[in-house]
Design a protein around this motif. Structure first.
Motif, PDB file in Angstrom:
ATOM      1  N   PRO A 175     -40.572  15.651  38.425  1.00 48.36           N
ATOM      2  CA  PRO A 175     -40.772  14.216  38.618  1.00 48.36           C
ATOM      3  C   PRO A 175     -40.506  13.490  37.079  1.00 48.36           C
ATOM      4  N   TYR A 176     -39.703  12.471  37.383  1.00 53.71           N
ATOM      5  CA  TYR A 176     -39.237  11.962  36.094  1.00 53.71           C
ATOM      6  C   TYR A 176     -39.278  10.504  36.427  1.00 53.71           C
ATOM      7  N   ALA A 177     -39.971   9.409  35.543  1.00 50.31           N
ATOM      8  CA  ALA A 177     -39.529   8.004  35.943  1.00 50.31           C
ATOM      9  C   ALA A 177     -39.305   7.457  34.675  1.00 50.31           C
ATOM     10  N   GLY A 178     -38.618   6.098  34.763  1.00 47.22           N
ATOM     11  CA  GLY A 178     -38.166   5.403  33.683  1.00 47.22           C
ATOM     12  C   GLY A 178     -38.088   3.955  34.115  1.00 47.22           C
ATOM     13  N   THR A 179     -37.682   3.128  32.795  1.00 41.72           N
ATOM     14  CA  THR A 179     -37.237   1.652  33.230  1.00 41.72           C
ATOM     15  C   THR A 179     -35.938   1.619  32.625  1.00 41.72           C
ATOM     16  N   LEU A 180     -34.995   1.191  33.075  1.00 39.75           N
ATOM     17  CA  LEU A 180     -33.623   0.795  32.483  1.00 39.75           C
ATOM     18  C   LEU A 180     -33.513  -0.586  32.206  1.00 39.75           C
ATOM     19  N   ILE A 181     -33.298  -1.165  31.061  1.00 37.04           N
ATOM     20  CA  ILE A 181     -33.283  -2.233  30.467  1.00 37.04           C
ATOM     21  C   ILE A 181     -32.074  -2.439  30.025  1.00 37.04           C
ATOM     22  N   GLN A 182     -31.176  -3.313  30.222  1.00 32.85           N
ATOM     23  CA  GLN A 182     -29.829  -3.821  29.850  1.00 32.85           C
ATOM     24  C   GLN A 182     -29.733  -5.126  29.190  1.00 32.85           C
ATOM     25  N   ASN A 183     -29.501  -5.396  27.781  1.00 28.93           N
ATOM     26  CA  ASN A 183     -29.415  -6.444  27.176  1.00 28.93           C
ATOM     27  C   ASN A 183     -30.562  -7.414  27.237  1.00 28.93           C
ATOM     28  N   GLY A 184     -31.951  -6.670  27.329  1.00 27.93           N
ATOM     29  CA  GLY A 184     -33.061  -7.170  27.635  1.00 27.93           C
ATOM     30  C   GLY A 184     -33.607  -7.681  29.000  1.00 27.93           C
TER      31      GLY A 184
END
Length: 135
Positions: free
Chosen positions: A26-35
């Motif tokens: 299992p892998y979790a993350g957060t994508l942030i694009q240009n803040g």
């Protein structure tokens, strides 16, 4: 060109029982694009390397992640492309690539995925009971 940053955490290894044991991480993350949190479905290539920089690729797969309103997503690595039996027999680093851009630095794997490769000789309760204790 959009810049992505990724805050991610490798959670743990999940093994499911069956005729063949499926090993998924299992892998979790957060994508942030240009803040701002990215919420659109995004293809992400996950690659395991045998070095923090350079090195050889030992496994990879691409999954389309669909982040929620805060940019958070989760996937199960190994769900698309099965890990080889010897994948976790060495130190590994995870690299993510989004739209042709590799995110750096690579993330070193913790100990949980390596547990899938552990094979201990297990004795039955009777075998253990039949062996005398040694001083």
């Amino acid at each position: 060109m959009h810049r992505f940053t990724l805050a991610a955490a490798l959670l743990a290894l999940a093994a499911s029982a069956g005729a063949q044991t499926a090993r998924e991480v299992p892998y979790a993350g957060t994508l942030i694009q240009n803040g701002t949190p990215a919420t659109a479905p995004t293809p992400v290539t996950f690659t395991l390397y045998d070095a923090a920089a350079g090195g050889a690729s030992v496994w990879n797969e691409t999954q389309t992640v669909t982040p929620d309103a805060s940019g958070q997503f989760s996937v199960r690595l190994g769900a698309v492309k099965v890990f080889a039996d010897d994948t976790f027999d060495r130190p590994l680093w995870l690299e993510l690539e989004i739209r042709g851009t590799a995110l750096t630095p690579r993330t070193p794997l913790g100990s949980a995925p390596y547990a899938a490769g552990v094979a201990l000789p297990l004795a039955s309760a009777q075998e253990a009971a039949d062996k005398p204790l040694q001083e």
